[in-house]
Design a protein around this motif. Structure first.
Motif, short mmCIF file in Angstrom:
data_model
loop_
_atom_site.label_atom_id
_atom_site.label_comp_id
_atom_site.label_asym_id
_atom_site.label_seq_id
_atom_site.Cartn_x
_atom_site.Cartn_y
_atom_site.Cartn_z
N MET A 11 0.86 -1.17 0.00
CA MET A 11 0.00 0.00 0.00
C MET A 11 0.91 1.23 0.00
O MET A 11 2.04 1.18 0.49
CB MET A 11 -0.90 0.02 1.23
CG MET A 11 -1.96 -1.06 1.25
SD MET A 11 -3.30 -0.70 0.10
CE MET A 11 -4.17 0.58 1.02
N SER A 12 0.36 2.32 -0.52
CA SER A 12 1.11 3.57 -0.47
C SER A 12 0.17 4.70 -0.07
O SER A 12 -1.05 4.62 -0.27
CB SER A 12 1.78 3.86 -1.81
OG SER A 12 0.80 4.06 -2.81
N VAL A 13 0.77 5.74 0.50
CA VAL A 13 -0.01 6.88 0.98
C VAL A 13 0.86 8.12 0.90
O VAL A 13 2.10 8.04 1.02
CB VAL A 13 -0.49 6.64 2.43
CG1 VAL A 13 0.69 6.53 3.39
CG2 VAL A 13 -1.47 7.71 2.88
N GLN A 14 0.23 9.25 0.69
CA GLN A 14 0.93 10.52 0.72
C GLN A 14 1.07 10.97 2.17
O GLN A 14 0.17 10.74 3.00
CB GLN A 14 0.18 11.59 -0.07
CG GLN A 14 0.15 11.37 -1.58
CD GLN A 14 1.53 11.54 -2.19
OE1 GLN A 14 1.95 10.72 -3.01
NE2 GLN A 14 2.23 12.60 -1.82
N GLU A 15 2.17 11.60 2.46
CA GLU A 15 2.39 12.15 3.79
C GLU A 15 1.19 13.04 4.17
O GLU A 15 0.66 13.77 3.34
CB GLU A 15 3.67 12.98 3.78
CG GLU A 15 4.25 13.28 5.12
CD GLU A 15 5.60 13.98 5.02
OE1 GLU A 15 6.03 14.31 3.89
OE2 GLU A 15 6.22 14.20 6.07
N ALA A 16 0.75 12.90 5.42
CA ALA A 16 -0.36 13.65 6.00
C ALA A 16 -1.74 13.10 5.62
O ALA A 16 -2.75 13.54 6.17
CB ALA A 16 -0.31 15.13 5.65
N GLU A 17 -1.78 12.12 4.70
CA GLU A 17 -3.05 11.52 4.33
C GLU A 17 -3.34 10.31 5.23
O GLU A 17 -2.54 9.94 6.10
CB GLU A 17 -3.02 11.08 2.86
CG GLU A 17 -2.85 12.24 1.89
CD GLU A 17 -4.03 13.17 1.88
OE1 GLU A 17 -3.81 14.40 1.98
OE2 GLU A 17 -5.17 12.68 1.80
N THR A 18 -4.50 9.70 4.99
CA THR A 18 -4.96 8.55 5.77
C THR A 18 -4.93 7.30 4.93
O THR A 18 -5.25 7.33 3.73
CB THR A 18 -6.39 8.80 6.30
OG1 THR A 18 -6.36 9.92 7.20
CG2 THR A 18 -6.92 7.57 7.03
N VAL A 19 -4.54 6.20 5.54
CA VAL A 19 -4.50 4.92 4.83
C VAL A 19 -5.08 3.84 5.74
O VAL A 19 -4.96 3.91 6.97
CB VAL A 19 -3.05 4.57 4.43
CG1 VAL A 19 -2.15 4.36 5.65
CG2 VAL A 19 -3.00 3.35 3.51
N THR A 20 -5.72 2.86 5.11
CA THR A 20 -6.30 1.74 5.86
C THR A 20 -5.73 0.42 5.36
O THR A 20 -5.76 0.15 4.15
CB THR A 20 -7.83 1.72 5.73
OG1 THR A 20 -8.36 2.94 6.28
CG2 THR A 20 -8.42 0.55 6.49
N LEU A 21 -5.22 -0.38 6.29
CA LEU A 21 -4.68 -1.70 5.98
C LEU A 21 -5.70 -2.75 6.41
O LEU A 21 -6.23 -2.68 7.52
CB LEU A 21 -3.35 -1.92 6.70
CG LEU A 21 -2.29 -0.84 6.51
CD1 LEU A 21 -0.99 -1.25 7.21
CD2 LEU A 21 -2.04 -0.54 5.06
N SER A 22 -5.91 -3.74 5.56
CA SER A 22 -6.95 -4.73 5.81
C SER A 22 -6.40 -6.03 6.41
O SER A 22 -5.26 -6.41 6.13
CB SER A 22 -7.68 -5.06 4.50
OG SER A 22 -8.27 -3.91 3.96
N CYS A 23 -7.25 -6.67 7.18
CA CYS A 23 -6.89 -7.96 7.78
C CYS A 23 -8.18 -8.73 8.05
O CYS A 23 -9.14 -8.18 8.58
CB CYS A 23 -6.12 -7.75 9.08
SG CYS A 23 -5.80 -9.27 10.02
#
Lengths: 119, 112
Positions: A11-23
């Motif tokens: 996964m990748s994300v821009q600094e200051a943004e939000t990211v969600t990792l799935s499990c």
């Protein structure tokens, strides 16, 4: 036996943004713990957050929070205000609460998600 | 407070050699574990122990042996090293099943 699946190898994300990792996980037990661990290139295992299955409230640790859906057996990690230092491999892990039987507090890990943070 | 200490941190072995990875914890933990992590993969349990004198196999025990003569130490023995045992090895410990698991810093092993 319990299994843990992380369907996002990267996964990748821009600094200051939000990211969600799935499990997602599979178990027949009702009492257990779920964890997210961070592993930077040094390979150190760093506990990010922990969720007890009996708690309905989602765990939160500063910029890290989880969405725990017990019926769906889903346990996602949300990282808010992403920072360059968040770049790492993230592992979801399951642990039985039953000290006896065949569990003995062992952790079962998913395959991991590599998170890249772009400046 | 040392926590969980693993030695050595890095080692290169030749095929067929044997060696012991050392693990020690100073927290008086009952439960100790050995995991291996292959490149790009999650950790898999090799062996575990619930107290001195008690050990049992985990998910991938073949090619390894352990002992637990004291509460503090949990060495992992590799007999007749094979290239498939090239991995990073983690030792971990905890007081009981509900408490935080503490990991060592890992031991990087290459078999050539």
């Amino acid at each position: 036996a319990q299994t843990v699946t992380q369907s996002q190898p990267e996964m990748s994300v821009q600094e200051a943004e939000t990211v969600t990792l799935s499990c997602t996980y599979d178990t027949s037990e009702s009492d257990y713990y779920l964890f997210w661990y961070k592993q930077p290139p040094s390979r150190q295992m760093i506990l990010v957050i922990r969720q007890e299955a009996y708690k309905q409230q989602n765990a939160t640790e500063n910029r890290f929070s989880v969405n725990f859906q017990k019926a769906a057996k889903s346990f996602s990690l949300k990282i808010s205000d992403s920072q360059l230092g968040d770049a790492a491999m993230y592992f979801c892990a399951y642990r039985s609460e039953n000290a006896g039987g065949t569990s003995y507090g062992k952790l079962t890990f998913g395959q991991g998600t590599i998170l890249t943070v772009h400046p | 407070n040392a926590g969980v200490t693993q030695t050595p941190k890095f080692r290169i072995l030749k095929i067929g050699q044997s060696m012991t990875l050392q693990c020690a914890q100073d927290m008086n933990h009952n439960y100790m574990y050995w995991y291996r992590q292959d490149p790009g993969m999650g950790l898999k349990l090799i062996y575990y122990s619930v107290g001195a004198g008690i050990t049992d196999k985990g998910e991938v025990p073949n090619g390894y042996n352990v002992s637990r003569s004291t509460t503090e130490d949990f060495p992992l023995r590799l007999e007749l090293a094979a290239p498939s045992q090239t991995s990073v090895y983690f030792c971990a410990s905890t007081w009981d099943s509900g408490n935080t698991i503490y990991f060592g810093e890992g031991s990087w092993l290459t078999v050539v």
